[in-house]
Write an enzyme that holds these catalytic residues in place. Structure first.
Site, PDB file in Angstrom:
ATOM      1  N   SER A   1       0.796  -1.228   0.000  1.00 18.96           N
ATOM      2  CA  SER A   1       0.000   0.000   0.000  1.00 18.96           C
ATOM      3  C   SER A   1       0.826   1.275   0.000  1.00 18.96           C
ATOM      4  CB  SER A   1      -0.958   0.016   1.190  1.00 18.96           C
ATOM      5  OG  SER A   1      -0.250   0.228   2.388  1.00 18.96           O
TER       6      SER A   1
ATOM      7  N   LYS B   1       0.764   4.587   6.907  1.00 18.61           N
ATOM      8  CA  LYS B   1       0.144   5.394   5.848  1.00 18.61           C
ATOM      9  C   LYS B   1       0.678   6.827   5.920  1.00 18.61           C
ATOM     10  CE  LYS B   1      -2.704   2.007   4.861  1.00 18.61           C
ATOM     11  NZ  LYS B   1      -2.432   1.136   3.766  1.00 18.61           N
TER      12      LYS B   1
END
Length: 186
Positions: free
Chosen positions: A42, A83
């Site tokens: 990701s 993230k």
């Protein structure tokens, strides 16, 4: 007799030194810095699956979260996610034509330039507004909006919602393994 006393003192000194060393190691490991392994794709191309990073817990406590910081947070009881912070409290947020709009202004994301150039068709980030995913027009106090750099393949605030700042463990920008990728990241 003198020899036994000397050996006893030496043993006590070594024991104290080891206890202090282990105590300091635990303090550093659990309160200041902790390692994390990137699990998944990701955050590609910025971070690769299996990269090992150092999470800075103390710097996070002292400073404030800034836009584009890479943070580690508790996603659930068993998993931590890594993230990038895109939206901060008080922000309205949207993507249009692969551009980030914060409070109506386009903000560049230079860390995505290389990835965008490699895309054969379409955009890296689909068009959306904060309201599309959260039913809110502005990010409330105490929360952030996070996204993975691999926008087409990331479980982030578009799926899991806003992230409570209290769930953030710390920020990270140091890769220490593998050696060929060792260094600071943006």
């Amino acid at each position: 007799m003198e020899q036994t006393k000397k050996e006893k003192n030496e043993f006590l000194e070594w024991s104290k030194a080891l206890v202090i060393a282990f105590g300091l190691a635990l303090l550093i490991r659990y309160l200041l810095f902790t390692p994390i392994v990137v699990d998944g794709e990701s955050m590609m191309p910025t971070l690769e699956n299996g990269d090992r990073m150092i999470v800075n817990k103390i710097g996070f406590e002292i400073g404030e979260i800034e836009r584009f910081d890479i943070v580690v947070f508790h996603a659930n009881e068993n998993k931590d996610y890594i993230k990038r912070v895109i939206g901060l409290p008080g922000d309205s947020l949207a993507y249009k034509n692969d551009q980030l709009l914060i409070n109506g202004e386009v903000l560049p994301e230079p860390y995505l330039d290389k990835y965008k150039a490699e895309i054969n068709s379409g955009t890296l980030t689909e068009n959306f507004t904060l309201e599309d995913y959260t039913q809110m027009t502005v990010i409330p106090e105490g929360y952030v909006f996070v996204m993975g750099d691999n926008r087409r393949n990331s479980t982030d605030s578009r799926e899991i919602g806003l992230i409570s700042i209290s769930e953030i463990i710390g920020n990270t920008n140091v890769v220490f393994w593998p050696p060929n990728e060792m260094g600071l990241i943006e």
